[in-house]
Design a protein around this motif. Sequence first.
Motif, mmCIF file in Angstrom:
data_model
loop_
_atom_site.group_PDB
_atom_site.id
_atom_site.type_symbol
_atom_site.label_atom_id
_atom_site.label_comp_id
_atom_site.label_asym_id
_atom_site.label_seq_id
_atom_site.Cartn_x
_atom_site.Cartn_y
_atom_site.Cartn_z
ATOM 1 N N ILE A 26 -28.958 -11.625 -36.221
ATOM 2 C CA ILE A 26 -27.780 -11.299 -35.965
ATOM 3 C C ILE A 26 -26.730 -11.332 -36.908
ATOM 4 O O ILE A 26 -26.175 -10.539 -37.192
ATOM 5 C CB ILE A 26 -27.253 -11.923 -34.783
ATOM 6 N N ASP A 27 -26.815 -12.647 -37.401
ATOM 7 C CA ASP A 27 -25.780 -12.778 -38.563
ATOM 8 C C ASP A 27 -26.197 -14.155 -39.167
ATOM 9 O O ASP A 27 -26.329 -15.305 -38.546
ATOM 10 C CB ASP A 27 -24.300 -12.867 -38.079
ATOM 11 N N PRO A 28 -26.228 -14.288 -40.509
ATOM 12 C CA PRO A 28 -26.754 -15.316 -41.314
ATOM 13 C C PRO A 28 -25.843 -16.357 -41.258
ATOM 14 O O PRO A 28 -26.227 -17.694 -41.077
ATOM 15 C CB PRO A 28 -26.571 -14.985 -42.722
ATOM 16 N N GLN A 29 -24.509 -16.130 -41.071
ATOM 17 C CA GLN A 29 -23.533 -17.290 -40.924
ATOM 18 C C GLN A 29 -23.508 -17.875 -39.414
ATOM 19 O O GLN A 29 -23.625 -19.142 -39.346
ATOM 20 C CB GLN A 29 -22.242 -16.662 -40.943
ATOM 21 N N LEU A 30 -24.057 -17.377 -38.397
ATOM 22 C CA LEU A 30 -24.144 -17.826 -37.181
ATOM 23 C C LEU A 30 -25.358 -18.481 -37.189
ATOM 24 O O LEU A 30 -25.348 -19.729 -36.516
ATOM 25 C CB LEU A 30 -24.350 -16.428 -35.932
ATOM 26 N N ALA A 31 -26.502 -18.209 -38.043
ATOM 27 C CA ALA A 31 -27.665 -18.918 -38.132
ATOM 28 C C ALA A 31 -27.345 -20.326 -38.773
ATOM 29 O O ALA A 31 -27.736 -21.211 -38.389
ATOM 30 C CB ALA A 31 -28.805 -18.266 -38.773
ATOM 31 N N SER A 32 -26.624 -20.292 -39.715
ATOM 32 C CA SER A 32 -26.004 -21.538 -40.266
ATOM 33 C C SER A 32 -25.384 -22.337 -39.707
ATOM 34 O O SER A 32 -25.423 -23.567 -39.569
ATOM 35 C CB SER A 32 -25.064 -21.093 -41.554
ATOM 36 N N ASP A 33 -24.391 -21.920 -38.690
ATOM 37 C CA ASP A 33 -23.792 -22.547 -37.563
ATOM 38 C C ASP A 33 -24.630 -23.155 -36.823
ATOM 39 O O ASP A 33 -24.333 -24.433 -36.470
ATOM 40 C CB ASP A 33 -22.668 -21.672 -37.058
ATOM 41 N N PHE A 34 -25.773 -22.659 -36.230
ATOM 42 C CA PHE A 34 -26.572 -23.052 -35.185
ATOM 43 C C PHE A 34 -27.344 -24.096 -35.914
ATOM 44 O O PHE A 34 -27.383 -25.248 -35.264
ATOM 45 C CB PHE A 34 -27.490 -21.848 -34.753
ATOM 46 N N SER A 35 -27.857 -23.804 -37.168
ATOM 47 C CA SER A 35 -28.637 -24.987 -37.676
ATOM 48 C C SER A 35 -27.699 -26.313 -38.003
ATOM 49 O O SER A 35 -28.245 -27.545 -37.577
ATOM 50 C CB SER A 35 -28.969 -24.580 -39.063
ATOM 51 N N ALA A 36 -26.452 -26.065 -38.354
ATOM 52 C CA ALA A 36 -25.464 -27.368 -38.489
ATOM 53 C C ALA A 36 -25.458 -27.914 -37.209
ATOM 54 O O ALA A 36 -25.409 -29.376 -36.989
ATOM 55 C CB ALA A 36 -24.297 -26.950 -39.189
ATOM 56 N N CYS A 37 -25.147 -27.238 -36.091
ATOM 57 C CA CYS A 37 -24.928 -27.974 -34.861
ATOM 58 C C CYS A 37 -26.272 -28.909 -34.383
ATOM 59 O O CYS A 37 -25.916 -29.662 -33.754
ATOM 60 C CB CYS A 37 -24.721 -26.757 -33.683
ATOM 61 N N VAL A 38 -27.421 -28.132 -34.799
ATOM 62 C CA VAL A 38 -28.858 -28.923 -34.109
ATOM 63 C C VAL A 38 -28.654 -30.249 -35.068
ATOM 64 O O VAL A 38 -29.115 -31.275 -34.713
ATOM 65 C CB VAL A 38 -29.938 -27.942 -34.580
ATOM 66 N N ASP A 39 -28.438 -30.077 -36.747
ATOM 67 C CA ASP A 39 -28.520 -31.114 -37.334
ATOM 68 C C ASP A 39 -27.558 -32.034 -36.955
ATOM 69 O O ASP A 39 -27.964 -33.487 -36.833
ATOM 70 C CB ASP A 39 -28.126 -30.618 -38.729
ATOM 71 N N ARG A 40 -26.262 -31.799 -36.411
ATOM 72 C CA ARG A 40 -25.383 -33.037 -36.185
ATOM 73 C C ARG A 40 -25.995 -33.592 -34.803
ATOM 74 O O ARG A 40 -25.551 -34.742 -34.575
ATOM 75 C CB ARG A 40 -24.028 -32.114 -35.716
ATOM 76 N N SER A 41 -26.423 -32.861 -33.997
ATOM 77 C CA SER A 41 -26.993 -33.498 -32.668
ATOM 78 C C SER A 41 -28.102 -34.337 -32.818
ATOM 79 O O SER A 41 -28.175 -35.419 -32.422
ATOM 80 C CB SER A 41 -27.517 -32.311 -31.753
ATOM 81 N N ILE A 42 -29.009 -33.984 -33.771
ATOM 82 C CA ILE A 42 -30.207 -34.944 -34.314
ATOM 83 C C ILE A 42 -29.348 -36.271 -34.892
ATOM 84 O O ILE A 42 -29.843 -37.452 -34.434
ATOM 85 C CB ILE A 42 -31.109 -34.374 -35.209
ATOM 86 N N LEU A 43 -28.582 -35.988 -35.548
ATOM 87 C CA LEU A 43 -28.007 -37.211 -36.204
ATOM 88 C C LEU A 43 -27.352 -38.087 -35.170
ATOM 89 O O LEU A 43 -27.347 -39.395 -35.143
ATOM 90 C CB LEU A 43 -26.811 -36.911 -37.085
ATOM 91 N N LEU A 44 -26.530 -37.629 -34.335
ATOM 92 C CA LEU A 44 -25.903 -38.325 -33.064
ATOM 93 C C LEU A 44 -27.064 -39.046 -32.478
ATOM 94 O O LEU A 44 -26.927 -40.322 -32.229
ATOM 95 C CB LEU A 44 -25.197 -37.517 -32.220
ATOM 96 N N ILE A 45 -28.368 -38.286 -32.019
ATOM 97 C CA ILE A 45 -29.303 -38.949 -31.422
ATOM 98 C C ILE A 45 -29.967 -40.144 -32.270
ATOM 99 O O ILE A 45 -30.114 -41.253 -31.503
ATOM 100 C CB ILE A 45 -30.205 -37.906 -31.146
ATOM 101 N N LEU A 46 -29.969 -40.066 -33.432
ATOM 102 C CA LEU A 46 -30.399 -40.868 -34.325
ATOM 103 C C LEU A 46 -29.627 -42.282 -34.442
ATOM 104 O O LEU A 46 -30.008 -43.307 -34.355
ATOM 105 C CB LEU A 46 -31.105 -40.500 -35.562
ATOM 106 N N GLN A 47 -28.372 -42.115 -34.457
ATOM 107 C CA GLN A 47 -27.524 -42.872 -34.538
ATOM 108 C C GLN A 47 -27.182 -43.832 -33.233
ATOM 109 O O GLN A 47 -26.719 -44.959 -33.088
ATOM 110 C CB GLN A 47 -25.842 -42.524 -34.966
#
Length: 102
Positions: A26-47
Amino acid sequence: MATWTDDWSDDARAEYLEALQHYLDIDPQLASDFSACVDRSILLILQNRSVAGPYLSGTRRKLIGRFPFGIVYREYSDKHIVEVVAFIHLRRRPGYWLDPTR
């Protein structure tokens, strides 16, 4: 204090990569935003492993912000591992990921 790590099941990793590819198409920027949201969620879970409430079969589910996905995980305190057992689309039937024939 020990460092926690995440360990993704093959199915969870495959579902994440499929969703990422969908957003890339759909859009590379949207994919980047999605990946960043997933990364933040994983970081929150690990913390803080209890950042998400109890879900199905002894797991917890963390929602991914503005995207219709969730991370289903289980913690292993003795090994300091968070196992990501499923990466789920929230508009699918709840618990679909428990069926091995899906």
